[in-house]
Design an enzyme around this catalytic site. Structure first.
Site, PDB file in Angstrom:
ATOM      1  N   GLY A 188       0.824  -1.137   0.130  1.00 15.55           N
ATOM      2  CA  GLY A 188       0.454   0.101  -0.160  1.00 15.55           C
ATOM      3  C   GLY A 188       0.797   1.247   0.224  1.00 15.55           C
ATOM      4  O   GLY A 188       2.160   0.909   0.417  1.00 15.55           O
ATOM      5  N   PRO A 189       0.297   3.114  -0.061  1.00 18.63           N
ATOM      6  CA  PRO A 189       0.965   4.063  -0.027  1.00 18.63           C
ATOM      7  C   PRO A 189       2.022   4.173   1.115  1.00 18.63           C
ATOM      8  O   PRO A 189       1.613   3.173   2.706  1.00 18.63           O
ATOM      9  CB  PRO A 189      -0.007   4.899  -0.646  1.00 18.63           C
ATOM     10  CG  PRO A 189      -1.021   4.093  -0.161  1.00 18.63           C
ATOM     11  CD  PRO A 189      -1.320   2.716  -0.347  1.00 18.63           C
ATOM     12  N   PRO A 190       2.433   4.859   1.469  1.00 22.61           N
ATOM     13  CA  PRO A 190       2.988   4.745   2.957  1.00 22.61           C
ATOM     14  C   PRO A 190       2.374   6.119   3.781  1.00 22.61           C
ATOM     15  O   PRO A 190       1.324   6.627   3.603  1.00 22.61           O
ATOM     16  CB  PRO A 190       4.089   6.520   1.671  1.00 22.61           C
ATOM     17  CG  PRO A 190       4.620   5.871   0.903  1.00 22.61           C
ATOM     18  CD  PRO A 190       2.617   5.278   0.385  1.00 22.61           C
ATOM     19  N   GLY A 191       2.489   5.850   4.399  1.00 21.23           N
ATOM     20  CA  GLY A 191       1.476   6.594   5.491  1.00 21.23           C
ATOM     21  C   GLY A 191       0.372   5.718   6.324  1.00 21.23           C
ATOM     22  O   GLY A 191      -0.096   5.887   7.031  1.00 21.23           O
ATOM     23  N   VAL A 192       0.150   4.456   5.350  1.00 24.75           N
ATOM     24  CA  VAL A 192      -1.408   3.639   6.336  1.00 24.75           C
ATOM     25  C   VAL A 192      -1.043   2.384   7.408  1.00 24.75           C
ATOM     26  O   VAL A 192      -2.147   2.028   6.940  1.00 24.75           O
ATOM     27  CB  VAL A 192      -1.524   3.292   4.859  1.00 24.75           C
ATOM     28  CG1 VAL A 192      -2.204   4.179   3.706  1.00 24.75           C
ATOM     29  CG2 VAL A 192      -1.085   2.202   4.062  1.00 24.75           C
ATOM     30  N   GLY A 193       0.084   3.377   8.024  1.00 24.59           N
ATOM     31  CA  GLY A 193       0.372   1.901   8.797  1.00 24.59           C
ATOM     32  C   GLY A 193       0.874   0.406   8.013  1.00 24.59           C
ATOM     33  O   GLY A 193       0.627  -0.351   9.407  1.00 24.59           O
ATOM     34  N   LYS A 194       1.959   0.038   8.265  1.00 25.28           N
ATOM     35  CA  LYS A 194       2.394  -1.403   7.685  1.00 25.28           C
ATOM     36  C   LYS A 194       3.007  -2.245   8.407  1.00 25.28           C
ATOM     37  O   LYS A 194       3.421  -2.657   9.232  1.00 25.28           O
ATOM     38  CB  LYS A 194       2.966  -0.858   5.821  1.00 25.28           C
ATOM     39  CG  LYS A 194       1.714  -0.543   4.298  1.00 25.28           C
ATOM     40  CD  LYS A 194       2.311  -0.974   3.364  1.00 25.28           C
ATOM     41  CE  LYS A 194       4.006   0.219   3.587  1.00 25.28           C
ATOM     42  NZ  LYS A 194       3.449   1.205   3.130  1.00 25.28           N
ATOM     43  N   THR A 195       4.437  -0.747   8.402  1.00 23.74           N
ATOM     44  CA  THR A 195       5.750  -1.229   9.598  1.00 23.74           C
ATOM     45  C   THR A 195       4.697  -1.181  11.142  1.00 23.74           C
ATOM     46  O   THR A 195       5.162  -2.165  11.433  1.00 23.74           O
ATOM     47  CB  THR A 195       6.452  -0.260   9.621  1.00 23.74           C
ATOM     48  OG1 THR A 195       7.226  -0.412   8.341  1.00 23.74           O
ATOM     49  CG2 THR A 195       7.205  -0.511  10.172  1.00 23.74           C
ATOM     50  N   SER A 251      -4.801   2.456 -18.150  1.00 20.99           N
ATOM     51  CA  SER A 251      -6.300   3.076 -17.128  1.00 20.99           C
ATOM     52  C   SER A 251      -6.921   4.027 -17.592  1.00 20.99           C
ATOM     53  O   SER A 251      -8.169   4.609 -17.360  1.00 20.99           O
ATOM     54  CB  SER A 251      -6.608   2.748 -16.223  1.00 20.99           C
ATOM     55  OG  SER A 251      -5.354   3.889 -15.597  1.00 20.99           O
ATOM     56  N   LYS A 256      -8.603   4.569  -6.754  1.00 19.03           N
ATOM     57  CA  LYS A 256      -9.040   5.416  -7.472  1.00 19.03           C
ATOM     58  C   LYS A 256      -9.371   5.833  -6.851  1.00 19.03           C
ATOM     59  O   LYS A 256     -10.160   7.823  -7.058  1.00 19.03           O
ATOM     60  CB  LYS A 256      -8.966   4.855  -8.830  1.00 19.03           C
ATOM     61  CG  LYS A 256      -7.504   4.847  -9.260  1.00 19.03           C
ATOM     62  CD  LYS A 256      -8.375   3.626 -10.938  1.00 19.03           C
ATOM     63  CE  LYS A 256      -6.302   3.126 -11.349  1.00 19.03           C
ATOM     64  NZ  LYS A 256      -7.053   2.789 -12.906  1.00 19.03           N
TER      65      LYS A 256
END
Length: 805
Positions: free
Chosen positions: A376-383, A699, A742
């Site tokens: 996912g994009p940066p800052g969504v809480g993966k780490t 797309s 999107k």
């Protein structure tokens, strides 16, 4: 026993009761006691003022500081306090003499200490042949135990022979037989002397067998000891000779012994043990001045410091795990469900004993743990999600960043032939974690590089394959290390750059961007409290209104995650700290006006605020490395020879989409009301703004068709409509990826309607409720359907194309 004391005991009906911890005092015995509990000290002091007679009972649970009447035994010994000495710590050294058994008839009071009405219990002595036989057997068993026990002097046999009274003999043996509290109390409570003797004979026979077996073991070990002593003397002589020759290596020998002890204690696997002993043997005979000495010493340090058998105990409480995940992260339901599934399967397999049999190879299964990849994009809480998983499982957390890694040796380590060689970062992280089963996060898996030094992604294939990583071989250690119990989690922003063999070993879980509503809730629950604490503020000193948070989200951030949002909240907090420290305010409520004052001018404006309802402009939707975004497609026409110009740093696929759009509109000119000669006399220029950013992908095809059709038919595109989809020359609209991101971008930008390929209908189920309820979705299978929905048939004021050209 003193006759006067015995008569006093027979007359007593009410006594203070002194509880004893881990001790049973029998009649006829004299025993020292230490009294330290304040209640017991008061009892002794008051008993000394009278006749010094007390009742002694054993405690059922010795861990209780001040027992109640229900927590002591009901049968004990009437005793006289013979002498009392006070210690420096206010405790009492008391010597008591046991007089006679008693049973508690009724408890009278508990304060200031226990008191009870008691009934003396005389012994039942039936003098017959059975009593004589039991007495002789008991005496013989006691004598044999005395002879076998190295801790009891043989003079005890003489003392025992002098005691003729059967009761005295029973209690003398009971007091010195090493009975535990439960067995000792059984002897105390038995009324018949014969029953007491049977209990003691049984205990002494068991003790005799233990002592006999211990003597046999010592005898067998003595031969080995003789051999070991001989070797010890020889080693001592060797040390003396080396000392005379100046070759004494006292330090080295102590290190050798230390390594030997550690290797024996940690329980190495067979292969590792063999290699460690081989290196240890080389280390023993090596001079500290040798270049190899430090190399071998470093290797042995790594071997003994690794957690070969240290493992964290998994927290299998599903409810607790769910609570932890909910506390740390808002939403992300799919991820949380997947983690709870993993825990549930692992718990069930463990409870039912369905793991691999001894010697059986560990298979790749849910029980062994899938390799999760949070994309996912940066800052969504993966780490941070990886840290929450570790906390929910009760495991240690280890993290390693793969971004920019180009050397395969960083994964597998360097061979010991190189100077300064070390194990790879996998083994290093396991050592730092201190357990062999941490939650191991491999961050930024999509940013691994490769060069002439090797390909780290290929080295990771073994690490992330549950069918292989039970025998991971680091080049430095050169022995197998079991990684099968490690829970590996990877993160990535884009899956396309991860090599397919590596991606095949992962279970992909997509973490798309957050809506404005979700960002607001995350800020309220997590970001604001964290920034208040980080800046030394208390909750009552600063608070954010929901409108203020929404203003920060709309006007000062443009991201899929919440990283920039947290930075902006931190900036507001710091401004507030200055006000509070300067005594200009005691508390602050952050409103939208205060946000504007602290953060100055807005950094972002809504891209739809300009009037774009002119022919030739359509709104497309795209996925970037930082989440979804809207994409304007601009088309304009001018007199020329019918050529097509494309600008905006478009990739090959996107350029082909533009050519398809131009060809399709030309082929359908009659249906669209476009004069066919326009294509021969008009040049079309398609531009995608933000020309510094490379763009590619199919797309945007639908948006390009719409822009060209809008331009040539003089019909503007509705300003609140966005679209995405791949197109073909036959006029079909094909499905594309990234639908959720999107649509979230369209929602953030204020679009009301999104035109999607019909085959992407299934992706709408992933949308948050507040998004799906506030937007309309048009599902199309053909381009002409999309044009009917997107074009405004009755333009307000539009110049004719001929005049425009």
């Amino acid at each position: 026993m003193n006759i006067e004391n015995k008569r006093a005991a027979e007359k007593l009906r009410e006594l203070p009761i002194l509880p004893l911890r881990n001790t049973v005092v029998y009649p006829y015995s004299i025993m020292p006691l230490v009294v330290g509990i304040p209640k017991s000290v008061k009892l002794v002091d008051e008993a000394l003022k009278g006749d010094g007679i007390v009742g002694l009972v054993a405690m059922k649970d010795p861990s209780i500081e001040e027992p109640t009447s229900e927590e002591v035994y009901q049968v004990g010994t009437i005793a006289k306090l013979d002498s009392v000495n006070r210690g420096s710590d206010k405790s009492l050294q008391v010597i008591v003499q046991g007089l006679e058994r008693f049973r508690v008839e009724r408890w009278i009071e508990a304060d200031p200490y226990l008191r009870a009405e008691i009934m003396p219990l005389p012994e039942i002595v039936e003098k017959d042949l059975e009593l004589d036989a039991l007495q002789r057997t008991l005496r013989d068993a006691a004598n044999e135990v005395i002879k076998l026990s190295p801790d009891i002097a043989n003079e005890a046999i003489v003392l025992l022979k002098q005691v003729q009274d059967v009761q005295h003999m029973v209690y003398l043996i009971a007091g010195n037989a090493g009975l535990n509290i439960l067995d000792g109390q059984k002897v105390m409570e038995a009324d018949n002397v014969k029953d007491k003797m049977r209990l003691l004979i049984s205990h002494l026979n068991r003790e005799k067998e233990i002592l006999s077996l211990g003597k046999k073991i010592k005898s067998e070990a003595r031969g080995e000891m003789d051999k070991a002593q001989r070797e010890f003397y020889l080693r001592q002589q060797m040390k003396a000779i080396k000392k005379e020759l100046g070759e004494d290596k006292k330090k080295g020998n102590s290190e050798f012994d230390e390594y030997t002890m550690k290797i024996e204690d940690i329980g190495l696997p067979e292969e590792a043990l063999k290699e460690a002993n081989r290196e240890l043997k080389r280390f023993k005979g090596m001079s500290p001045h040798s270049p190899e000495y430090s190399v071998i010493k470093t290797y042995l340090d790594w071997i003994v410091d690794l957690p070969w058998n240290e493992a964290s105990e998994d927290q299998m409480d599903i409810d607790y795990a769910a609570k932890v995940l909910d506390e740390d992260h808002y939403d992300l339901e799919e991820v949380k469900e997947r983690i709870l599934e993993f825990l549930a399967v692992r718990k069930l397999v463990k409870e039912r004993g369905l793991g691999p049999e001894p010697g059986e190879e560990k298979a790749s299964s849910e029980a062994m743990g899938a390799i999760l990849c949070f994309a996912g994009p940066p800052g969504v809480g993966k780490t941070s999600l990886g840290q929450s998983i570790a906390r929910a499982l009760g495991r240690k957390f280890a993290r390693m960043s793969l971004g920019g890694m180009r050397d395969e040796a960083e994964i597998r380590g360097h061979r010991r032939t190189y100077i300064g060689a070390m194990p790879g970062r996998i083994i290093q992280a396991i050592k730092r974690a201190g357990t062999r089963n941490p939650v191991f996060m491999l961050d930024e898996a999509d940013k691994i590089g490769n060069d002439w030094r090797g390909d780290p992604s290929s080295a990771l294939l073994e690490v992330l394959d549950p069918a292989q990583n039970h025998a991971f071989r680091d080049h430095y250690l050169d022995v197998d290390f079991d990684l099968s119990d490690v829970i590996f989690i990877t993160t990535a922003n884009q899956l396309e750059t991860i090599p397919p063999p590596l991606r095949d070993r992962m279970e992909i879980i997509h973490l798309d961007g957050y809506t404005e509503y979700e960002k607001t809730r995350i800020a309220q629950r997590h970001l604001v409290p964290r920034q208040l604490k980080a800046n030394g503020l208390r909750e009552e000193e600063m608070s954010f209104t929901e409108e203020a948070l929404r203003k920060i989200i709309r006007d000062y951030t443009r991201e899929a995650g919440v990283r920039t949002l947290e930075r902006q909240i931190g900036a507001v907090c710091r401004k507030g700290v200055v006000k509070i420290v300067a005594a200009e305010a005691t508390s602050l409520i952050v409103t939208p006006e205060l946000v504007r004052e602290y953060l100055k001018k807005e950094q972002f404006e809504c891209e739809l605020s300009e009037n774009i309802e002119i022919p030739g402009i359509s709104t497309g939707l795209a996925v970037t490395a930082v989440g979804g975004d809207i994409l304007f497609i601009e088309a304009t026409g001018m007199k020329g020879k019918g050529t097509l110009t494309l600008t905006g740093q478009l990739g090959d696929v996107m350029r082909e989409s533009a050519q398809i759009a131009h060809s399709y509109v030309r082929s359908k000119s009659g249906h669209l009301g476009v004069h066919s000669e326009l294509f021969e006399t008009t040049d079309v220029h398609i531009h995608v703004p933000a020309g510094a950013i490379p763009k590619d992908g199919p797309s945007a095809g639908l948006a390009m068709v719409t822009a060209v059709a809008s331009l040539l038919s003089d019909q503007p595109v509705k300003g609140d409509v966005g679209m995405t989809g791949e197109v073909t020359l036959r006029g079909r609209v094909l499905p594309v990826g990234g639908i959720k991101m999107k649509i979230l971008a369209a929602h953030r930008a204020g679009l009301n309607t999104v035109i999607l390929p019909k085959r992407n209908e299934k992706d709408l189920d992933e949308l948050p409720a507040e998004v799906s309820e506030s937007m309309q979705f048009a599902l199309v299978d053909r381009i002409d359907e999309a044009l009917d929905l997107a074009l405004r048939p009755d333009p307000a004021t539009v110049m004719p194309l001929a005049a425009n050209g």
